[in-house]
Design a protein around this motif. Structure first.
Motif, PDB file in Angstrom:
ATOM      1  N   GLN A  38       4.773   6.270  11.645  1.00 24.10           N
ATOM      2  CA  GLN A  38       4.916   5.612  12.893  1.00 24.10           C
ATOM      3  C   GLN A  38       3.869   4.314  12.998  1.00 24.10           C
ATOM      4  O   GLN A  38       4.583   3.217  13.519  1.00 24.10           O
ATOM      5  CB  GLN A  38       4.602   6.496  14.027  1.00 24.10           C
ATOM      6  N   PHE A  39       2.583   4.541  12.928  1.00 25.35           N
ATOM      7  CA  PHE A  39       1.735   3.309  12.802  1.00 25.35           C
ATOM      8  C   PHE A  39       2.268   2.239  11.846  1.00 25.35           C
ATOM      9  O   PHE A  39       2.287   0.997  12.423  1.00 25.35           O
ATOM     10  CB  PHE A  39       0.337   3.757  12.554  1.00 25.35           C
ATOM     11  N   ALA A  40       2.478   2.507  10.964  1.00 23.59           N
ATOM     12  CA  ALA A  40       2.960   1.408   9.637  1.00 23.59           C
ATOM     13  C   ALA A  40       4.147   0.864   9.941  1.00 23.59           C
ATOM     14  O   ALA A  40       4.240  -0.473  10.177  1.00 23.59           O
ATOM     15  CB  ALA A  40       3.115   2.344   8.267  1.00 23.59           C
ATOM     16  N   ALA A  41       5.124   1.572  10.648  1.00 21.60           N
ATOM     17  CA  ALA A  41       6.453   0.903  11.092  1.00 21.60           C
ATOM     18  C   ALA A  41       6.171  -0.017  12.179  1.00 21.60           C
ATOM     19  O   ALA A  41       6.762  -1.084  12.272  1.00 21.60           O
ATOM     20  CB  ALA A  41       7.366   1.991  11.273  1.00 21.60           C
ATOM     21  N   GLU A  42       5.318   0.265  13.272  1.00 24.56           N
ATOM     22  CA  GLU A  42       5.100  -0.302  14.338  1.00 24.56           C
ATOM     23  C   GLU A  42       4.415  -1.675  13.926  1.00 24.56           C
ATOM     24  O   GLU A  42       4.707  -2.651  14.429  1.00 24.56           O
ATOM     25  CB  GLU A  42       4.365   0.251  15.348  1.00 24.56           C
ATOM     26  N   ARG A  43       3.318  -1.499  13.197  1.00 32.88           N
ATOM     27  CA  ARG A  43       2.660  -2.856  12.638  1.00 32.88           C
ATOM     28  C   ARG A  43       3.727  -3.703  11.795  1.00 32.88           C
ATOM     29  O   ARG A  43       3.675  -4.976  12.006  1.00 32.88           O
ATOM     30  CB  ARG A  43       1.687  -2.516  11.879  1.00 32.88           C
ATOM     31  N   ALA A  44       4.502  -3.041  11.332  1.00 32.85           N
ATOM     32  CA  ALA A  44       5.485  -4.004  10.308  1.00 32.85           C
ATOM     33  C   ALA A  44       6.219  -5.022  11.242  1.00 32.85           C
ATOM     34  O   ALA A  44       6.516  -5.981  11.086  1.00 32.85           O
ATOM     35  CB  ALA A  44       6.240  -3.040   9.583  1.00 32.85           C
ATOM     36  N   ARG A  45       6.830  -3.967  12.424  1.00 33.01           N
ATOM     37  CA  ARG A  45       7.631  -4.691  13.307  1.00 33.01           C
ATOM     38  C   ARG A  45       6.983  -5.811  14.113  1.00 33.01           C
ATOM     39  O   ARG A  45       7.514  -6.801  14.330  1.00 33.01           O
ATOM     40  CB  ARG A  45       8.132  -3.473  14.380  1.00 33.01           C
ATOM     41  N   THR A  46       5.643  -5.435  14.499  1.00 37.24           N
ATOM     42  CA  THR A  46       5.144  -6.537  15.439  1.00 37.24           C
ATOM     43  C   THR A  46       4.879  -7.821  14.392  1.00 37.24           C
ATOM     44  O   THR A  46       4.639  -8.950  14.857  1.00 37.24           O
ATOM     45  CB  THR A  46       3.868  -5.968  15.661  1.00 37.24           C
ATOM     46  N   LEU A  47       4.449  -7.466  13.192  1.00 36.81           N
ATOM     47  CA  LEU A  47       4.270  -8.585  12.156  1.00 36.81           C
ATOM     48  C   LEU A  47       5.719  -9.288  11.535  1.00 36.81           C
ATOM     49  O   LEU A  47       5.369 -10.179  10.756  1.00 36.81           O
ATOM     50  CB  LEU A  47       3.349  -8.151  11.215  1.00 36.81           C
ATOM     51  N   GLY A  48       6.863  -8.806  11.917  1.00 37.05           N
ATOM     52  CA  GLY A  48       7.813  -9.346  11.344  1.00 37.05           C
ATOM     53  C   GLY A  48       8.098  -8.967   9.881  1.00 37.05           C
ATOM     54  O   GLY A  48       9.008  -9.641   9.166  1.00 37.05           O
ATOM     55  N   GLN A  55      10.225   7.990   0.284  1.00 39.21           N
ATOM     56  CA  GLN A  55      10.432   9.245   0.314  1.00 39.21           C
ATOM     57  C   GLN A  55      11.780   9.705   0.835  1.00 39.21           C
ATOM     58  O   GLN A  55      12.510  10.596   0.494  1.00 39.21           O
ATOM     59  CB  GLN A  55       9.214  10.117   0.899  1.00 39.21           C
ATOM     60  N   ASP A  56      11.963   8.933   2.217  1.00 39.55           N
ATOM     61  CA  ASP A  56      13.397   9.334   3.025  1.00 39.55           C
ATOM     62  C   ASP A  56      14.327   8.258   2.504  1.00 39.55           C
ATOM     63  O   ASP A  56      15.495   8.518   2.608  1.00 39.55           O
ATOM     64  CB  ASP A  56      12.932   9.003   4.325  1.00 39.55           C
ATOM     65  N   GLY A  57      13.954   7.257   1.702  1.00 35.64           N
ATOM     66  CA  GLY A  57      15.004   6.258   1.140  1.00 35.64           C
ATOM     67  C   GLY A  57      15.431   5.477   2.091  1.00 35.64           C
ATOM     68  O   GLY A  57      16.816   5.260   2.069  1.00 35.64           O
ATOM     69  N   ARG A  58      14.912   5.169   3.347  1.00 34.56           N
ATOM     70  CA  ARG A  58      15.443   4.376   4.334  1.00 34.56           C
ATOM     71  C   ARG A  58      14.256   3.252   4.916  1.00 34.56           C
ATOM     72  O   ARG A  58      13.147   3.555   4.676  1.00 34.56           O
ATOM     73  CB  ARG A  58      15.774   5.347   5.306  1.00 34.56           C
ATOM     74  N   LEU A  59      14.885   2.207   5.553  1.00 39.05           N
ATOM     75  CA  LEU A  59      14.039   1.381   6.335  1.00 39.05           C
ATOM     76  C   LEU A  59      13.737   2.026   7.493  1.00 39.05           C
ATOM     77  O   LEU A  59      14.549   2.376   8.344  1.00 39.05           O
ATOM     78  CB  LEU A  59      14.955   0.010   6.483  1.00 39.05           C
ATOM     79  N   VAL A  60      12.468   1.706   7.794  1.00 43.43           N
ATOM     80  CA  VAL A  60      11.967   2.397   9.123  1.00 43.43           C
ATOM     81  C   VAL A  60      11.899   1.152   9.985  1.00 43.43           C
ATOM     82  O   VAL A  60      12.112   1.491  11.290  1.00 43.43           O
ATOM     83  CB  VAL A  60      10.691   2.770   8.813  1.00 43.43           C
ATOM     84  N   ALA A  61      11.468   0.045   9.709  1.00 41.06           N
ATOM     85  CA  ALA A  61      11.449  -1.169  10.708  1.00 41.06           C
ATOM     86  C   ALA A  61      12.291  -2.205  10.235  1.00 41.06           C
ATOM     87  O   ALA A  61      12.296  -2.636   9.047  1.00 41.06           O
ATOM     88  CB  ALA A  61       9.895  -1.509  10.947  1.00 41.06           C
TER      89      ALA A  61
END
Length: 61
Positions: A38-48, A55-61
């Protein structure tokens, strides 16, 4: 590494060694997976950036 870097991002420098071109891989223990993902996805989103969970084979952000 400066004192400011150590204060603001403890533990970040060893992880940067996992960067390969435009990709950055980091492992985590399963018991911390949900919180860390969750932290990694939120940071990615805020940084564009895009966060992909291999492991899930999906985009999170």
């Amino acid at each position: 590494m400066t004192t400011r870097t150590k204060t603001r991002a403890p533990g970040l420098m060893p992880l940067i060694n996992n960067a390969s071109g435009p990709l950055f891989y980091f492992g985590m223990v399963f018991s911390k997976y949900q919180h860390a993902a969750q932290f990694a996805a939120e940071r990615a989103r805020t940084l564009g950036l895009v966060c992909f969970d291999p492991q899930d084979g999906r985009l999170v952000a």
